[in-house]
Design a protein around this motif. Structure first.
Motif, PDB file in Angstrom:
ATOM      1  N   ARG A 176       1.210   6.047  -7.433  1.00  0.00           N
ATOM      2  CA  ARG A 176       0.137   6.974  -7.562  1.00  0.00           C
ATOM      3  C   ARG A 176       0.779   8.387  -8.137  1.00  0.00           C
ATOM      4  N   ARG A 217       0.705  -1.275   0.198  1.00  0.00           N
ATOM      5  CA  ARG A 217      -0.145   0.186   0.085  1.00  0.00           C
ATOM      6  C   ARG A 217       0.871   1.294  -0.153  1.00  0.00           C
ATOM      7  N   ASP A 218       1.739   1.204   0.849  1.00  0.00           N
ATOM      8  CA  ASP A 218       2.789   2.546   0.843  1.00  0.00           C
ATOM      9  C   ASP A 218       3.313   2.595  -0.485  1.00  0.00           C
ATOM     10  N   TYR A 219       3.877   1.603  -1.347  1.00  0.00           N
ATOM     11  CA  TYR A 219       4.373   1.716  -2.519  1.00  0.00           C
ATOM     12  C   TYR A 219       3.377   2.173  -3.535  1.00  0.00           C
ATOM     13  N   LEU A 220       2.246   1.875  -3.576  1.00  0.00           N
ATOM     14  CA  LEU A 220       1.206   2.377  -4.259  1.00  0.00           C
ATOM     15  C   LEU A 220       0.811   3.731  -4.047  1.00  0.00           C
ATOM     16  N   GLU A 221       0.765   4.281  -2.548  1.00  0.00           N
ATOM     17  CA  GLU A 221       0.719   5.719  -2.284  1.00  0.00           C
ATOM     18  C   GLU A 221       1.664   6.674  -2.596  1.00  0.00           C
ATOM     19  N   LYS A 222       3.039   5.920  -2.465  1.00  0.00           N
ATOM     20  CA  LYS A 222       4.199   7.152  -2.336  1.00  0.00           C
ATOM     21  C   LYS A 222       4.879   6.914  -3.726  1.00  0.00           C
TER      22      LYS A 222
END
Length: 174
Positions: free
Chosen positions: A82, A74-79
């Motif tokens: 995205r 999730r962190d990789y997706l958000e930071k």
């Protein structure tokens, strides 16, 4: 490749002569046997798989959606994912409204705790396996464990596949 697919789809739908000449692909023949003919449907959306920034940028520029690899948090997706997509979509005059992002993450499930525990170990192996791939190192780097990726890469080169999962701690797996 995606441009050539779009040209083929247009040829099928509109009947226009196939005449695609790109940097890597050339298509100029469409026989009636290969064409399904007009379907009266919108052009099929084209998705690309991506992990790192270069493929994410490419997907945003030329595709309709991106399919994230399971080796994404999730962190990789958000930071990472995205922001890269947002910047590239904007540069291409596109938006998230018409761009789909799917995938990412591993899931361990089962009908009981024992099965889930077995599945968790399979995921641990997959994290180690994919974490050994230098092109996926950015995920580990984001979480401050890039050195683990380097160590896993070395172990993979030594054929120590069965030992790699033991290096993935529970907190990282979670």
């Amino acid at each position: 490749y995606i441009e050539s697919l779009r040209a083929i789809f247009r040829c099928w739908e509109t009947g226009e002569k196939l005449n695609y000449h790109g940097k890597y692909y050339n298509f100029s023949l469409m026989t009636p046997e290969f064409s399904p003919g007009p379907q009266g449907l919108p052009m099929p959306p084209i998705a690309m798989a991506a992990v790192g920034p270069l493929m994410l940028k490419t997907a945003a520029r030329v595709a309709d959606s991106v399919r994230l690899h399971g080796f994404a948090t999730r962190d990789y997706l958000e930071k990472v994912v995205r922001p890269v997509l947002a910047q590239e979509l904007e540069a291409a005059g596109k938006s998230f409204e018409h761009f789909e992002v799917t995938g990412g993450g591993f899931v361990a499930t089962g009908p009981d705790a024992a099965t889930v525990k077995e599945e968790v170990e399979k995921v641990r192996y997959r994290v180690a396996f994919y974490g050994s791939t230098p092109a996926y190192r950015g995920v580990f780097d984001l979480h401050g464990v890039g050195d683990l990726g380097i160590r896993l890469t070395e172990m993979s080169k030594q054929g120590k596949w069965g030992e790699m999962a033991a290096l993935i701690p529970d907190d990282l797996l979670d």
